[in-house]
Design a protein around this motif. Structure first.
Motif, PDB file in Angstrom:
ATOM      1  N   PRO A  77     -62.814  10.196 -26.676  1.00 29.54           N
ATOM      2  CA  PRO A  77     -61.727  10.600 -25.785  1.00 29.54           C
ATOM      3  C   PRO A  77     -61.922  10.137 -24.350  1.00 29.54           C
ATOM      4  CG  PRO A  77     -62.304  12.384 -27.253  1.00 29.54           C
ATOM      5  CD  PRO A  77     -63.347  11.325 -27.450  1.00 29.54           C
ATOM      6  N   SER A  78     -63.159  10.235 -23.802  1.00 27.77           N
ATOM      7  CA  SER A  78     -63.377   9.814 -22.424  1.00 27.77           C
ATOM      8  C   SER A  78     -63.185   8.314 -22.278  1.00 27.77           C
ATOM      9  CB  SER A  78     -64.782  10.217 -21.949  1.00 27.77           C
ATOM     10  OG  SER A  78     -65.775   9.552 -22.699  1.00 27.77           O
ATOM     11  N   VAL A  79     -63.634   7.547 -23.266  1.00 26.65           N
ATOM     12  CA  VAL A  79     -63.440   6.101 -23.207  1.00 26.65           C
ATOM     13  C   VAL A  79     -61.965   5.764 -23.347  1.00 26.65           C
ATOM     14  CG1 VAL A  79     -64.034   3.903 -24.261  1.00 26.65           C
ATOM     15  CG2 VAL A  79     -65.743   5.706 -24.149  1.00 26.65           C
ATOM     16  N   ALA A  80     -61.247   6.470 -24.211  1.00 27.70           N
ATOM     17  CA  ALA A  80     -59.815   6.223 -24.375  1.00 27.70           C
ATOM     18  C   ALA A  80     -59.065   6.472 -23.067  1.00 27.70           C
ATOM     19  CB  ALA A  80     -59.250   7.109 -25.487  1.00 27.70           C
ATOM     20  N   ARG A  81     -59.467   7.533 -22.339  1.00 22.09           N
ATOM     21  CA  ARG A  81     -58.827   7.785 -21.043  1.00 22.09           C
ATOM     22  C   ARG A  81     -59.107   6.647 -20.067  1.00 22.09           C
ATOM     23  NH1 ARG A  81     -60.480  13.096 -22.220  1.00 22.09           N
ATOM     24  NH2 ARG A  81     -62.397  12.829 -21.007  1.00 22.09           N
ATOM     25  N   TRP A  82     -60.344   6.175 -20.068  1.00 23.42           N
ATOM     26  CA  TRP A  82     -60.710   5.060 -19.184  1.00 23.42           C
ATOM     27  C   TRP A  82     -59.924   3.803 -19.545  1.00 23.42           C
ATOM     28  CZ3 TRP A  82     -63.316   0.374 -20.222  1.00 23.42           C
ATOM     29  CH2 TRP A  82     -63.727  -0.332 -19.100  1.00 23.42           C
ATOM     30  N   LEU A  83     -59.771   3.531 -20.843  1.00 19.87           N
ATOM     31  CA  LEU A  83     -58.994   2.367 -21.265  1.00 19.87           C
ATOM     32  C   LEU A  83     -57.543   2.487 -20.824  1.00 19.87           C
ATOM     33  CD1 LEU A  83     -60.437   1.906 -24.862  1.00 19.87           C
ATOM     34  CD2 LEU A  83     -60.648   0.278 -22.986  1.00 19.87           C
ATOM     35  N   GLY A  84     -57.005   3.689 -20.906  1.00 26.42           N
ATOM     36  CA  GLY A  84     -55.645   3.889 -20.429  1.00 26.42           C
ATOM     37  C   GLY A  84     -55.537   3.656 -18.930  1.00 26.42           C
ATOM     38  N   ASP A  85     -56.563   4.089 -18.178  1.00 28.46           N
ATOM     39  CA  ASP A  85     -56.549   3.892 -16.726  1.00 28.46           C
ATOM     40  C   ASP A  85     -56.554   2.408 -16.359  1.00 28.46           C
ATOM     41  OD1 ASP A  85     -56.520   6.591 -16.278  1.00 28.46           O
ATOM     42  OD2 ASP A  85     -58.674   6.774 -15.894  1.00 28.46           O
ATOM     43  N   VAL A 121     -56.896   0.369 -26.935  1.00 27.51           N
ATOM     44  CA  VAL A 121     -57.535  -0.881 -26.531  1.00 27.51           C
ATOM     45  C   VAL A 121     -56.502  -1.988 -26.355  1.00 27.51           C
ATOM     46  CG1 VAL A 121     -59.062  -2.726 -27.359  1.00 27.51           C
ATOM     47  CG2 VAL A 121     -59.780  -0.349 -27.510  1.00 27.51           C
ATOM     48  N   GLU A 122     -56.738  -2.860 -25.362  1.00 27.76           N
ATOM     49  CA  GLU A 122     -55.941  -4.075 -25.183  1.00 27.76           C
ATOM     50  C   GLU A 122     -56.489  -5.123 -26.151  1.00 27.76           C
ATOM     51  OE1 GLU A 122     -53.011  -6.418 -23.174  1.00 27.76           O
ATOM     52  OE2 GLU A 122     -53.510  -4.338 -22.799  1.00 27.76           O
ATOM     53  N   ALA A 123     -55.722  -5.461 -27.170  1.00 31.12           N
ATOM     54  CA  ALA A 123     -56.227  -6.319 -28.245  1.00 31.12           C
ATOM     55  C   ALA A 123     -56.316  -7.781 -27.801  1.00 31.12           C
ATOM     56  CB  ALA A 123     -55.330  -6.209 -29.470  1.00 31.12           C
ATOM     57  N   ASP A 124     -57.427  -8.443 -28.128  1.00 33.48           N
ATOM     58  CA  ASP A 124     -57.574  -9.870 -27.889  1.00 33.48           C
ATOM     59  C   ASP A 124     -58.530 -10.443 -28.928  1.00 33.48           C
ATOM     60  OD1 ASP A 124     -60.030  -8.960 -27.028  1.00 33.48           O
ATOM     61  OD2 ASP A 124     -60.038 -10.093 -25.160  1.00 33.48           O
ATOM     62  N   VAL A 125     -58.777 -11.751 -28.852  1.00 38.03           N
ATOM     63  CA  VAL A 125     -59.599 -12.424 -29.853  1.00 38.03           C
ATOM     64  C   VAL A 125     -61.010 -11.846 -29.889  1.00 38.03           C
ATOM     65  CG1 VAL A 125     -60.686 -14.623 -30.432  1.00 38.03           C
ATOM     66  CG2 VAL A 125     -58.271 -14.563 -29.824  1.00 38.03           C
ATOM     67  N   HIS A 126     -61.575 -11.546 -28.729  1.00 37.19           N
ATOM     68  CA  HIS A 126     -62.942 -11.026 -28.684  1.00 37.19           C
ATOM     69  C   HIS A 126     -63.028  -9.641 -29.324  1.00 37.19           C
ATOM     70  CE1 HIS A 126     -64.492 -14.266 -26.141  1.00 37.19           C
ATOM     71  NE2 HIS A 126     -63.303 -14.263 -25.588  1.00 37.19           N
ATOM     72  N   LEU A 127     -62.024  -8.812 -29.105  1.00 31.59           N
ATOM     73  CA  LEU A 127     -62.009  -7.505 -29.741  1.00 31.59           C
ATOM     74  C   LEU A 127     -61.931  -7.651 -31.257  1.00 31.59           C
ATOM     75  CD1 LEU A 127     -61.873  -4.416 -29.572  1.00 31.59           C
ATOM     76  CD2 LEU A 127     -59.386  -4.639 -29.478  1.00 31.59           C
TER      77      LEU A 127
END
Length: 395
Positions: A77-85, A121-127
């Motif tokens: 959850p904390s990482v998800a909030r950071w990703l949203g930020d 998450v912002e999806a890209d090739v590396h992900l």
């Protein structure tokens, strides 16, 4: 007294320009800029906090930090909030860089096994590469979310690359199919003149063409064959993603037979899955050793029409098998009449790490050896199909 150029402005020189300069330095320097000066507020403070959570948290222990940040924490959850930020405050290319830094610097790969985190998450090739390396360990509740993320990236890549690839390869197939009685617009005049020089009439200063050489139109029967042989070691993850997309695009062309082979120390032929590159990617096993010679032996067994076949090896050439066998295998494939191309990487990254000794050995055999961007790949394939010089980048 005036403030040093580019530094923090003196209090007596406060004004819009000086405050903006101080603000920018504060965001760039982070904690190092703490001290006299206007504090950050609102959006600036939130941006500063998102950057500090990543870049000022101790790499060895992401759950601790200084007074300004406690890191990203150890829960999804904390990482998800950071990703949203960071998606709120930064453009997409910056978000992707920060995500990769978070995975590498703070070791958060395991948290990608949480569905709620993947959705943020912002999806890209590396992900995609990271997800593929983790998918064997994924709990069942995460697998569908992971496939959705991968399919999003694959769809974006197909939209970006498919039209150009089909156009380039179809043009090459058309031009490589010679006909004896071409229509006027299909005549290759350079080849026609060269083929009829013996019929030159000096008194008329002209060539009488008894035989016309032209370009045929694409036919329904198979004109060429392509074998993509792709290294699935962890360092080649972006190349595997792009190769799967290109393989699916090439397989959709009726006049081209396409085979896709992935390898580490074992070999898996995923030709039957090329209708869906997502299935191809989830059939990959990123990581492990490398046996290039064994993979090429598999490809060699499928050379039914060598003169009409292009073999593309995508690998950094680090061989885990018997080193001396790789150049011999490549030489045998070339001697059969097949075209052979070695791509050290198929990605948007910079210069890759690769085995220079093997690269020199293949180059000595007349094999083009170079790294290739996805945008350049369609023209590489078109040139290989036509057996003309490849657009090899200059170092």
């Amino acid at each position: 007294m005036t403030a040093p150029t580019g530094g923090s402005p003196d209090r007596r020189e406060r004004g819009p320009a000086a405050d903006e300069r101080a603000r920018r330095w504060r965001l760039v320097l982070g904690a190092a800029a703490d001290g006299p000066g206007p504090p950050l507020h609102g959006r600036d403070a939130a941006m500063d906090g998102a950057l500090a959570a990543l870049y000022e948290a101790p790499a060895a222990d992401p759950g601790t930090g200084g007074d300004r940040s406690g890191g990203l924490g150890a829960s999804a959850p904390s990482v998800a909030r950071w990703l949203g930020d960071i998606r709120t405050y930064f453009p997409s290319p910056v978000v992707q860089v920060m995500q990769r830094d978070a995975l590498d610097r703070l070791g958060l790969s395991a948290l990608l096994l949480e569905p709620e985190l993947l959705e943020a998450v912002e999806a890209d090739v590396h992900l995609v590469g990271t997800l593929l390396s983790l998918h064997q360990a994924m709990p069942e509740r995460t697998r569908q979310t992971a496939r959705t993320v991968v399919r999003t990236v694959v769809t974006q890549l197909e939209q970006r690359l498919a039209t150009r690839t089909r156009a380039a390869v179809k043009g090459a197939l058309d031009r490589s199919a010679k006909v004896r009685r071409p229509r006027h617009r299909d005549i290759d005049w350079n080849r026609t003149i060269a083929a009829n020089l013996k019929h030159y009439l000096p008194e008329h200063r002209t060539v009488v063409p008894e035989r016309l050489v032209g370009h045929g139109r694409a036919v329904e029967s198979l004109a060429k064959e392509v074998i993509l042989c792709v290294d699935q070691s962890a360092s080649m993850a972006p190349s595997v993603v792009y190769a799967s997309v290109f393989g699916a695009v090439l397989a959709s062309m009726r006049s081209l037979a396409t085979r896709l082979v992935l390898f580490d120390t074992s070999v898996v032929d995923l030709t039957g899955e090329l209708h869906d590159p997502v299935d191809v990617l989830f059939g990959a096993r990123l990581g492990g050793g490398t046996d290039i010679n064994r993979a090429l032996a598999h490809c060699q067994r499928h050379l039914t029409r060598p003169a009409d076949t292009v073999v593309v090896l995508i690998s950094d050439l680090y061989e885990g098998g018997v080193r001396g066998e790789l150049p011999k295998r490549v030489a045998a494939i070339k001697a059969s009449g097949a075209q052979f191309v070695a791509l050290l990487a198929l990605s948007d990254e910079g210069a890759p790490a690769y085995d220079r000794e093997h690269a020199r050995a293949l180059a000595a055999l007349g094999v083009p050896v170079f790294a290739c961007t996805p945008e350049a790949f369609p023209e590489v394939m078109a040139a290989a199909i036509e057996r003309r010089p490849l657009p090899v980048p200059v170092d």
